[in-house]
Design an enzyme around this catalytic site. Structure first.
Site, PDB file in Angstrom:
ATOM      1  NE  ARG A 118     -33.642  50.630 -56.581  1.00  0.00           N
ATOM      2  CZ  ARG A 118     -33.501  50.388 -55.893  1.00  0.00           C
ATOM      3  NH1 ARG A 118     -34.503  49.033 -55.392  1.00  0.00           N
ATOM      4  NH2 ARG A 118     -32.408  50.059 -54.883  1.00  0.00           N
TER       5      ARG A 118
ATOM      6  CB  CYS B 174     -39.809  64.056 -64.929  1.00  0.00           C
ATOM      7  SG  CYS B 174     -38.679  63.893 -65.698  1.00  0.00           S
TER       8      CYS B 174
ATOM      9  CG  ASN C 205     -37.789  51.322 -52.796  1.00  0.00           C
ATOM     10  OD1 ASN C 205     -38.196  50.536 -51.685  1.00  0.00           O
ATOM     11  ND2 ASN C 205     -37.167  51.332 -52.968  1.00  0.00           N
ATOM     12  CD  GLU C 206     -34.021  52.849 -50.266  1.00  0.00           C
ATOM     13  OE1 GLU C 206     -33.530  53.626 -51.393  1.00  0.00           O
ATOM     14  OE2 GLU C 206     -33.672  52.752 -48.978  1.00  0.00           O
TER      15      GLU C 206
ATOM     16  CB  CYS D  41     -36.909  65.684 -63.469  1.00  0.00           C
ATOM     17  SG  CYS D  41     -37.199  65.882 -65.179  1.00  0.00           S
TER      18      CYS D  41
ATOM     19  CD  GLU E 102     -35.835  48.259 -47.842  1.00  0.00           C
ATOM     20  OE1 GLU E 102     -34.218  48.535 -48.195  1.00  0.00           O
ATOM     21  OE2 GLU E 102     -36.828  48.465 -48.949  1.00  0.00           O
TER      22      GLU E 102
END
Ligand code: GLA
Ligand code: GLA
Length: 703
Positions: free
Chosen positions: A147, A151, A185-186, A192, A342
């Site tokens: 995951r 870029c 997510n995070e 890249c 989380e």
């Protein structure tokens, strides 16, 4: 970075750094009304779990919702890895399964934040647009299968992002059970290094410097004859440790990456704001993660959420690493209350477990630590451990068999207590007399050129943070744009990269009566990461009343500091050998050719004072002494009798304190407080010497 964790590579561990033209010099916005998370959740303290209905049979959902409700859970985050299920083919959407899951959960009083699923794009997208995948610094394109493999500047990825986010927003904009959005997510690495990114970096440089001559001068490209005659000649850094690229280029690339991340977040936020204006927007961040300037990133969010994994600490009694991360996160949105998206729900690991199992009671203490530091919501990762994929070892509250285990019992107990505490907590916040200045520019620059092996910018923050927290003093984390005027003490360790705006702000703070602590490697570089030609500490020399004509990188850690009463402290990393101009000497070096020369000084500057600490010590007592000196003439209350492994933290509501006493140790402890308080959970009066059992929490308030 711990290599073991690198392998796990989810960005929970921090490493590289931040800042950006958007962030620098900018002032904190005039205090807009803070976002109230409890109001947002219908008056309930947010208590939740990260839930993946797509990975379980539908017949399980109702059973889960019942068990959640029994544990006091009223919130879930869902959807952030379900792009392939929501858009199984390009442009064809299926939200029916998620509608059904929401219906089941909503019927049990559970509302949701939906994650936009862009952290894990579907396989078909890469098959059609292979250039979406990251290209590393050596020019190798990643293959599909993990995951966070995209870029940020790839136009096909951005088009796909717009499509899925728009479709989700249109579908859920009026859904009463969906109260908000988590973008991606995070957001983090990998960076890249493909040609599209290079062109975007060149354009970023052109916007910033306008004229190539300006860039050449500001970056000092005269060195090794690196002068550019066309914007298209500007390379990307090599991304090796001790990169031989120009440090000015590297710092700007760090800023560019952080800005690019913000721009990508803003792309999504703009769609959500336009289509679904009644729903709130957040992102799950990573505390001390260093590659993003979170202050800058968070401008377009309603509130901060972050992912809190105390199990990453070496020893579970070392609570202050998590404490600092909480406070960084709070500081990144002007000290508004935040939520944990989380919260550790079990021991975790990918190929291997990264910690040992914690006593179940400690999960409750950790949840309360979040609350004590300003969280108005705690959502556990995750409801149940996955049967599939990379995270088969990453425990949820439940294990795969859904048995009501001891963690579930603890979560349920905590849920009931937090509902009981909600009326008191609602509207309360952390108030701190002390601020630590967190400079993304300095962190990035020092990460690229640490100066001495082992030197870490975050450690400099942590040394002082720990001392204040050992003494029960709340600490805020300020970013360069934050307002400092209300603090009694500001600690700005290793302020290596500065600009005139920040120098002026700190100068005004001191002249108006503030106490400032500066340390070695301050004022060394200008905002372009170019070394000052003034005597160090450069722009701070007059304020600190010292000159540095010699320094000694402490490669062999052979030096020591001698303080009042012939106290000796071992030092590491660096010795600035100080020549006081107007400052008074507080401590000297103990060894070698500069024995007896000043190491720590204090200078009176107008109404304020500046401490200059020329070295670092691994002795906590060194910092305890420093903070007790620096707070002597202020109202900051130092409690020097808090036992090791016990944390005392406070929130405040209308001048009334809510004190959290948190025992992370396996033994009962006695905590002397300055007055007797009422125990909110039991309703009983507590003595001034609070007795706290192993792995316990007490929530106290003034009667
Ligand atoms: C070599 C090179 C110099 C300089 C020094 C120090 O001697 O010829 O240009 O780089 O090392 O690194
Ligand atoms: C991060 C991610 C989660 C999960 C956990 C545990 O916090 O956001 O998806 O991977 O780590 O590894």
């Amino acid at each position: 970075m711990k290599p073991r964790w690198t392998k796990i590579a989810c960005g929970l561990m921090s490493v590289y750094l931040l800042a950006g033209p958007m962030g620098r010099g900018q002032q904190a916005p005039a205090s807009a009304k803070p976002f109230d998370l409890i109001d947002w959740n219908g008056g309930k303290f947010i208590y939740g779990a990260d839930y993946y209905p797509e990975a379980w049979t539908e017949s399980q959902w109702e059973k889960d919702a019942i068990m959640m409700q029994e544990a006091g859970i009223n919130f879930v985050r869902m959807g952030e890895f379900a792009w392939a299920k929501m858009e199984p083919e390009e442009g064809h959407f299926d939200f029916a399964w998620l509608d059904r899951a929401l219906k089941v959960l909503n019927a049990h009083g559970i509302r949701a934040v939906l994650g936009t699923p862009t952290a894990s794009p579907p396989a078909w997208l890469y098959a059609k647009y292979p250039d979406i995948a990251v290209m590393d610094a050596k020019g190798v394109r990643y293959r599909y299968g993990s995951r966070r493999n995209y870029c940020l500047h790839n136009p096909d990825f951005r088009a796909a992002t717009v499509r899925i986010v728009t479709a989700m927003a249109e579908h859920y904009k009026d859904h009463p059970g969906v109260i908000g959005w988590q973008i991606d997510n995070e957001l983090s690495d990998p960076r890249c290094y493909d040609p599209i990114t290079q062109a975007a970096f060149q354009a970023w440089c052109q916007r910033k410097y306008r004229a190539l001559d300006t860039l050449n001068v500001d970056w000092g490209t005269i060195f090794w004859g690196h002068t550019y005659s066309d914007w298209r000649q500007i390379p990307l850094p090599w991304n090796t440790l001790y990169d031989t690229s120009n440090p000015s280029l590297v710092l700007d690339f760090d800023r560019f990456h952080s800005d690019s991340t913000r721009e990508y977040l803003d792309l999504q936020a703009a769609i959500l704001r336009k289509i679904a204006p009644r729903q709130a927007i957040t992102h799950n961040e990573m505390g001390l993660y260093s590659e993003i300037d979170y202050y800058n990133l968070n401008r377009s969010l309603d509130f901060v959420a972050w992912d809190n994994y105390p199990i990453l600490q070496k020893e579970y009694t070392q609570y202050s690493g998590q404490g600092l991360a909480h406070d960084v996160m709070r500081g990144s949105k002007d000290n508004q209350n935040f939520m944990i998206m989380e919260q550790e729900g079990g021991v975790g690991g990918w190929a291997e477990f990264i910690g040992h199992q914690a006593p179940p009671a400690l999960y409750r203490v950790w949840a309360y630590q979040s609350v004590a530091h300003g969280a108005d919501g705690v959502c556990y990762f995750r409801w149940r451990t996955s049967r599939y994929g990379t995270e088969q070892y990453w425990q949820g509250i439940l294990d795969q068999d859904s048995y009501r285990n001891s963690r579930y019992g603890i979560v349920a107990q905590t849920g009931k207590e937090l509902q009981q505490l909600t009326p008191l907590l609602h509207g309360s916040k952390v108030v701190s007399p002390v601020a630590l200045l967190n400079s993304p520019d300095s962190r990035w620059a020092l990460q690229n050129q640490p100066g001495v092996e082992g030197f870490q910018y975050d450690q400099q923050l942590q040394d002082f943070y720990d001392a204040f927290r050992r003494a029960g003093v709340n600490v805020d984390v300020a970013f360069p744009p934050s307002d400092l005027s209300a603090y009694h003490v500001v600690v700005a360790p290793a302020l290596y990269v500065t600009d005139q705006g920040l120098v002026d702000k700190l100068t005004a703070y001191v002249k108006n009566g503030g106490t400032l602590i500066l340390t070695f490697r301050s004022g060394v570089k200008d905002e372009h990461n170019v070394v000052t030609d003034r005597t160090l500490p450069g722009p701070f020399a007059d304020l600190a009343g010292v000159a540095i004509h010699e320094f000694d990188p402490q490669i062999n850690e052979e030096q020591e500091v001698v303080g009042p009463g012939d106290t000796h402290f071992p030092t590491r990393y660096w010795s600035d050998i100080l020549t006081p101009t107007t400052a008074k000497v507080l401590a000297t070096y103990g060894k070698g050719y500069y024995a007896g020369k000043p190491a720590v000084t204090v200078n009176q500057a107008a109404k304020g004072r500046v401490y200059y600490v020329g070295t670092e010590s691994k002795s906590p007592v060194f910092y305890d002494r420093l903070i007790s000196l620096a707070t002597q003439k202020s109202l900051v209350a130092i409690n020097s009798r808090i036992p090791t492994g016990v944390e005392v933290a406070a929130r405040e509501k209308e001048g009334r304190k809510i004190i959290f006493v948190l025992n992370y140790t396996g033994t009962p402890q006695t905590v002397p407080l300055e007055q007797a308080y009422l125990n909110v959970l039991t309703g009983n009066a507590e003595p001034m010497d609070v007795q706290i059992p192993a792995y316990e929490v007490k929530v106290l308030t003034e009667r």
